[in-house]
Write an enzyme that holds these catalytic residues in place. Sequence first.
Site, PDB file in Angstrom:
ATOM      1  N   ASN A   2      -2.450 -10.930   8.322  1.00  0.00           N
ATOM      2  CA  ASN A   2      -3.411  -9.857   8.533  1.00  0.00           C
ATOM      3  C   ASN A   2      -4.798 -10.245   8.031  1.00  0.00           C
ATOM      4  OD1 ASN A   2      -3.820  -6.878   9.162  1.00  0.00           O
ATOM      5  ND2 ASN A   2      -4.535  -6.944   7.038  1.00  0.00           N
ATOM      6  N   GLU A   3      -5.772 -10.142   8.875  1.00  0.00           N
ATOM      7  CA  GLU A   3      -7.199 -10.219   8.528  1.00  0.00           C
ATOM      8  C   GLU A   3      -7.602 -11.302   7.537  1.00  0.00           C
ATOM      9  OE1 GLU A   3      -8.427  -6.359   7.187  1.00  0.00           O
ATOM     10  OE2 GLU A   3      -8.395  -5.524   9.187  1.00  0.00           O
TER      11      GLU A   3
ATOM     12  N   HIS B  77       0.499  -9.470   4.472  1.00  0.00           N
ATOM     13  CA  HIS B  77      -0.583  -8.483   4.488  1.00  0.00           C
ATOM     14  C   HIS B  77      -1.216  -8.429   3.094  1.00  0.00           C
ATOM     15  CE1 HIS B  77      -2.167  -4.725   6.693  1.00  0.00           C
ATOM     16  NE2 HIS B  77      -2.878  -4.830   5.580  1.00  0.00           N
TER      17      HIS B  77
ATOM     18  N   GLN C  19       0.798  -1.222   0.000  1.00  0.00           N
ATOM     19  CA  GLN C  19       0.000   0.000   0.000  1.00  0.00           C
ATOM     20  C   GLN C  19       0.838   1.284   0.000  1.00  0.00           C
ATOM     21  OE1 GLN C  19      -2.638  -1.805   3.265  1.00  0.00           O
ATOM     22  NE2 GLN C  19      -4.032  -0.407   2.283  1.00  0.00           N
TER      23      GLN C  19
END
Length: 421
Positions: free
Chosen positions: A157-158, A113, A30
Site C-alpha cells: 500500500n502506498e 499496509h 488501524q
Amino acid sequence: MPQSLKGKHDHGPLKFPDGFLWGSATSAYQVEGGNIHSDWGDLAGLACDQYHRYKEDFELAKKLGHNAHRLSIEWSRIEPQEGEFDQSEIDHYVKLLKYLKKLNMTVMLTLWHFTLPMWVADKGGWENGKTVFYFERYLKKIIPYIGDYVDLWVTINEPGVYIYETYIERVWPHAKKSLWSQIKTFLNLASAHKKAYRLLHQTYPAGKPVGMANNIMSFESFHKHSFIEQLAVSLNDFFINHLFYFLTRGTHDFLGINYYFHVRFKHKGVTPLPDSRLMQTHDISDLGWEVYPEGIFDALTDLSDDIPIYITECGIASTNDDRRNRFLLMYLQEVSRAIRSGVNVRGFFYWSLIDNFEWHLGFEPRFGLVEVDYETQKRTPRNSARVYSEIIKRNAIPHDLLKLLGHGIRVEDVLKEKIEE
Ligand code: BGC
C-alpha cells in the site's frame, strides 16, 4: 438532435457496469487492536477491536449491501520474532477470510499496509534490501493457508505516502532525514511488489489478479501559463503518480488507486509550492484536505491503460456526515463520468468501513461510514452508509439522491425505503 450531441443529454440514472465491486477498505493495524509486535508498538491500543469483532463488522458491511471488502493482515502478528511463525494467528486470519467468503464477499487482501514487525524495523525496515527477502519468506509461509479465500491481491500500500511520512514529514516510526533512505526504501518496495507478484502467479497460475494500491494525486498549476509551475506539475505527476508503475511495469493485473489529494502549485519566490488559498472555494475535510471531485476523473483518465482499475481507497474524514454524502455523490459521479469516457473502472472501496486509528493523527479523524464509539465499541451506521447502500442497491446514482448535493437536505427526506438498523 445533431449526431455529435447524441448521448450527451442522457438524463437517466448514472449506471455502473454489471459486476461492479462495491465495498470499503480497512487495514489491520488501524482496526484490529492488541497489536504489540509491530514498529508502531501498542499506540493504537484496542483500536476498534476488530480482531474480536470481525464477524459483526463484516456482517454490517454485508447488510449495507457491500459485495466486496478490502482488508489487510498483520505481518507482526504472524511472525512476531524472526523466522517464528505463530500458527494461531495464521488460523485467525483463515477464519476471518473464510467468514467473508461465507458472506459471499469478494475479498481484496493487502499484504503490506505500512506496519512492520519490530524485528524487521530493527534491521532497518524497507531501507534494508534483506527485508525484501524476509517479506517473500513470510508470503511463502502464509499464502498456502489464505490463498483460497482471496480474490484480488494488493501486494503493498502506498509506497510514496510511507516514504513521505517517514522520511520527509518524519512523523512515523524510524523517522529520519535522508534522501538515500527514501531512494532505497522506494526501490526495495518496488522489488517487494515484483517478487510478490511473481510468487502469487506461480502459486495461482489460473489467475487471481495481483496489483498494488498507489496514492494518486491530481496536480494543477495556479497560473495556467507559468513554466515553472507547469514543470512542478509534470515532475510531481511523474514521481508521485507514474514512477512506481514504471519501475514495476509488467507486474500489474490491475491498477489500485487510492485517491485523496488535489494540489495546486504556485510560484512564490524561488520554488513553486502547494498553495492552499483556493481550497476555500470547495468543501474541505476535517483534516483540511480539499474536496475536489474532478481530480478523480483526471487521475482515472490519465492512468487509464489496457488493464482494469480499482479505486482501492477514497474517502473523507468528517464529523459532518452531510459532507460525506456530498463527497460520495460528487466523487462517484466523476467515477461514472470516467467510465462513460472509456476508463475500465471495476470497483470502488470507500475508506473506511468504520472509524479507525489514523496513524500519527490518532482517533480523532472520522473516516467511517460507520461511527465507532471507542468507549463502548458500539458501531452506528451513519446516514452516509445508507446513501452508499442505496447507490450499491441500484448500481447507479439515482437522481433523487442528487438532491443531497444541496445543503440542508435531509437523507430521511430523500431515501424512501430506510435500511433497517
Ligand atoms: C492509507 C490509510 C489511511 C488513509 C487516510 C491512506 O493513505 O492507506 O491507511 O488511513 O489514507 O489517511
